[in-house]
Scaffold this active site. Structure first.
Site, PDB file in Angstrom:
ATOM      1  N   ASP A   1       0.772  -1.133  -0.069  1.00  0.00           N
ATOM      2  CA  ASP A   1      -0.037  -0.110  -0.027  1.00  0.00           C
ATOM      3  C   ASP A   1       0.788   1.203   0.036  1.00  0.00           C
ATOM      4  O   ASP A   1       0.528   2.323  -0.687  1.00  0.00           O
ATOM      5  CB  ASP A   1      -0.949   0.083   1.213  1.00  0.00           C
ATOM      6  CG  ASP A   1      -2.318  -0.773   1.037  1.00  0.00           C
ATOM      7  OD1 ASP A   1      -2.257  -1.524   0.186  1.00  0.00           O
ATOM      8  OD2 ASP A   1      -3.189  -0.561   1.751  1.00  0.00           O
TER       9      ASP A   1
ATOM     10  N   ASN B   1      -4.731  -3.021  -5.140  1.00  0.00           N
ATOM     11  CA  ASN B   1      -6.139  -2.757  -4.469  1.00  0.00           C
ATOM     12  C   ASN B   1      -5.957  -1.898  -3.098  1.00  0.00           C
ATOM     13  O   ASN B   1      -6.340  -2.123  -2.176  1.00  0.00           O
ATOM     14  CB  ASN B   1      -6.399  -4.312  -3.827  1.00  0.00           C
ATOM     15  CG  ASN B   1      -7.963  -4.433  -3.532  1.00  0.00           C
ATOM     16  OD1 ASN B   1      -8.592  -3.590  -3.563  1.00  0.00           O
ATOM     17  ND2 ASN B   1      -8.180  -5.657  -2.540  1.00  0.00           N
TER      18      ASN B   1
ATOM     19  N   ASP C   1     -11.342  -2.390  10.946  1.00  0.00           N
ATOM     20  CA  ASP C   1     -10.070  -3.198  10.534  1.00  0.00           C
ATOM     21  C   ASP C   1      -9.903  -4.221  11.494  1.00  0.00           C
ATOM     22  O   ASP C   1      -9.110  -5.283  11.124  1.00  0.00           O
ATOM     23  CB  ASP C   1      -8.928  -2.416  10.105  1.00  0.00           C
ATOM     24  CG  ASP C   1      -9.176  -1.632   8.809  1.00  0.00           C
ATOM     25  OD1 ASP C   1     -10.073  -2.083   7.976  1.00  0.00           O
ATOM     26  OD2 ASP C   1      -8.362  -0.787   8.460  1.00  0.00           O
TER      27      ASP C   1
ATOM     28  N   GLU D   1     -11.084  -4.897   0.992  1.00  0.00           N
ATOM     29  CA  GLU D   1     -10.462  -5.688   0.036  1.00  0.00           C
ATOM     30  C   GLU D   1     -11.183  -6.703  -0.254  1.00  0.00           C
ATOM     31  O   GLU D   1     -10.959  -7.263  -1.485  1.00  0.00           O
ATOM     32  CB  GLU D   1      -9.164  -5.912   0.660  1.00  0.00           C
ATOM     33  CG  GLU D   1      -8.008  -5.096   0.594  1.00  0.00           C
ATOM     34  CD  GLU D   1      -7.892  -3.892   1.891  1.00  0.00           C
ATOM     35  OE1 GLU D   1      -7.151  -3.298   1.855  1.00  0.00           O
ATOM     36  OE2 GLU D   1      -9.318  -3.807   2.573  1.00  0.00           O
TER      37      GLU D   1
ATOM     38  N   HIS E   1      -5.490  -9.334   3.042  1.00  0.00           N
ATOM     39  CA  HIS E   1      -4.360  -9.433   3.991  1.00  0.00           C
ATOM     40  C   HIS E   1      -4.865  -9.474   5.473  1.00  0.00           C
ATOM     41  O   HIS E   1      -4.340 -10.433   6.189  1.00  0.00           O
ATOM     42  CB  HIS E   1      -3.534  -8.050   4.008  1.00  0.00           C
ATOM     43  CG  HIS E   1      -4.009  -7.045   4.152  1.00  0.00           C
ATOM     44  ND1 HIS E   1      -3.846  -5.853   4.842  1.00  0.00           N
ATOM     45  CD2 HIS E   1      -5.035  -6.312   3.668  1.00  0.00           C
ATOM     46  CE1 HIS E   1      -4.555  -4.720   4.959  1.00  0.00           C
ATOM     47  NE2 HIS E   1      -5.553  -5.058   4.040  1.00  0.00           N
ATOM     48  N   ARG E   2      -6.108  -8.979   5.798  1.00  0.00           N
ATOM     49  CA  ARG E   2      -6.617  -8.892   7.272  1.00  0.00           C
ATOM     50  C   ARG E   2      -7.276 -10.401   7.403  1.00  0.00           C
ATOM     51  O   ARG E   2      -7.502 -10.817   8.720  1.00  0.00           O
ATOM     52  CB  ARG E   2      -7.487  -7.751   7.281  1.00  0.00           C
ATOM     53  CG  ARG E   2      -6.739  -6.304   7.270  1.00  0.00           C
ATOM     54  CD  ARG E   2      -7.148  -5.348   8.325  1.00  0.00           C
ATOM     55  NE  ARG E   2      -6.528  -4.160   7.955  1.00  0.00           N
ATOM     56  CZ  ARG E   2      -5.327  -3.691   8.366  1.00  0.00           C
ATOM     57  NH1 ARG E   2      -4.416  -4.809   9.177  1.00  0.00           N
ATOM     58  NH2 ARG E   2      -4.694  -2.618   7.905  1.00  0.00           N
TER      59      ARG E   2
ATOM     60  N   LYS F   1       0.539  -6.642   1.549  1.00  0.00           N
ATOM     61  CA  LYS F   1      -0.362  -5.722   1.307  1.00  0.00           C
ATOM     62  C   LYS F   1      -0.138  -4.610   2.330  1.00  0.00           C
ATOM     63  O   LYS F   1       0.136  -3.351   2.188  1.00  0.00           O
ATOM     64  CB  LYS F   1      -1.896  -5.796   1.154  1.00  0.00           C
ATOM     65  CG  LYS F   1      -2.446  -4.493   1.008  1.00  0.00           C
ATOM     66  CD  LYS F   1      -4.039  -4.777   0.494  1.00  0.00           C
ATOM     67  CE  LYS F   1      -4.984  -3.734  -0.026  1.00  0.00           C
ATOM     68  NZ  LYS F   1      -4.882  -2.512   0.747  1.00  0.00           N
TER      69      LYS F   1
END
Length: 412
Positions: free
Chosen positions: A37, A79, A296, A324, A368-369, A394
């Site tokens: 990012d 993204n 998040d 995402e 990613h999360r 990411k």
């Protein structure tokens, strides 16, 4: 006890990069986190003619005083939602044509409300039916009052606030509808202060400058990242272990500082020190909680919840649908694979733990999360496998290295 130092916050880093690019002179950003990012943001600014130097974890940005003059350029943002939205606003200051594009998922993430707000400044800008790609013919605009609906993402509002010092006191932003992720807007305002500009507001509904103010070059240490810490706090919580996380401040504007307080509510004990926090995992109980201001950390919370006693209800999280991945559906699908009972609505998740779980292959949806959150399950459910583990690049390229250190420390 596991002693952990997270990387710098990519949210703070990207805001600082934009403001450094807009200031007149040299800014220095230390403890800079290199991940997909932030690299997309660095590359995007370079395409707009910003000179950037890299020395280890320090970034030196030579600001352009709010003026860019690249006749034509195309910027790929992957993204990276923050990068795409911030560069959309920034590109109106470029005397030329900018086309912003991204990955397949990025073209499914809304941008229309930000585009419509910028059109109110008489900017020539067009999206693809409210989605990327976006084409901006910048350099001409009429600073005035604009209205923005930011319910999809607070980044729309933050993008406008970041260019406010360049547009001047005639530029005002009025928020329509409710605002998700308020702490991220507070971070934007705090970062603007670090560059010498104090944006006034009325109850976070109307934002304005009382006088014309110039951005000043700054030397900034990027805060340690609360978001990257959530997976490590969650791991200690479910294992009833102790963790010390360095670089976090109780009064930080980072949204995911809230996750520490959520774990405390679930039963963990917390100790705040000077520039660190200790968490001790204890028996966890399910809770009902509004996570609109810290979305998040919801994936990590949802995973922790399956190891608690009793039901957990996570409310007011509609904007997770536009991340995402559709994170509400992704979390529900993957927790069910393990054996949890999960009910989802448009803006909530209800999680009912099971007495026994079975291993599964976790689909990360290239998010990613999701990958980092479901890594936590591997500590208690032998045999869980994570598909596409590299998607963590990411935001946190060294995640698996640090996570394995935690496993070694806790002997799991």
């Amino acid at each position: 006890m596991f002693n952990f130092t997270p990387p710098g916050s990519k949210s703070h880093a990207n805001r600082s990069l934009v403001l450094a690019a807009l200031a007149n002179g040299k800014s220095i950003l230390k403890n800079f986190p290199f991940c997909e990012d932030t690299i997309y943001m660095l590359n995007g600014l370079k395409k707009l003619g910003v000179k950037i130097e890299i020395e280890n974890d320090t970034i030196i940005v030579n600001g352009k005083d709010g003026k860019f003059s690249i006749p034509q350029t195309k910027i790929y943002c992957g993204n990276a939602g923050t990068t795409f939205r911030f560069l959309t606003a920034l590109s109106i200051l470029n005397d030329g044509e900018v086309i912003l594009t991204g990955s397949k998922r990025m073209t499914q993430r809304p941008i229309g409300e930000l585009v419509e707000a910028l059109k109110q400044l008489n900017v020539k800008i067009e999206s693809t039916n409210g989605f990327p790609p976006v084409k901006i013919s910048g350099g001409e605009f009429n600073p005035s009052k604009v209205e923005i609906n930011s319910k999809v993402s607070s980044q729309f509002l933050s993008a406008l606030l970041l260019i406010m010092p360049v547009l001047g006191k005639n530029f005002e932003v009025e928020l329509k509808g409710y605002l998700p992720s308020l702490p991220y807007v507070k971070m934007t305002l705090q970062t603007l202060k670090q560059f010498g500009v104090n944006v006034s507001h009325k109850n976070f509904k109307k934002f304005y400058l009382t006088k014309d103010l110039k951005l000043k070059p700054a030397e900034i240490i990027i805060e340690s990242d609360a978001s990257s810490s959530t997976y490590f706090f969650g791991s200690a919580a479910i294992l009833k272990k102790t963790i010390k996380v360095n670089g976090l401040n109780k009064n930080s504007t980072q949204a995911d500082i809230k996750f520490i307080k959520v774990l405390e509510k679930m039963g963990c004990s917390i100790e705040w020190g000077k520039n660190y926090v200790k968490l001790k995992g204890k028996k966890l109980k399910g809770i009902s909680i509004d996570m609109n201001d810290a979305p998040d950390s919801v994936p990590a919370l949802a995973v922790v919840a399956i190891f608690a006693e009793g039901k957990t209800l996570i409310r007011n999280i509609e904007n997770l649908r536009y991340k995402e991945s559709d994170r509400i559906s992704a979390i529900a699908n993957e927790l069910k694979k393990l054996g949890a009972t999960v009910n989802q609505g448009f803006n909530y998740l209800e999680i009912i733990p099971s007495k026994q779980y079975s291993p599964a292959v976790i689909n990360t949806y290239n998010d990613h999360r999701i990958a980092m959150s479901f890594a936590i399950t591997q500590l208690k459910i032998p045999g869980v496998k994570i598909k596409n583990p590299d998607c963590v690049k990411k935001s946190y390229p060294n995640f698996w290295l640090e996570f394995n250190k935690l496993r070694e420390a806790y002997k799991v």
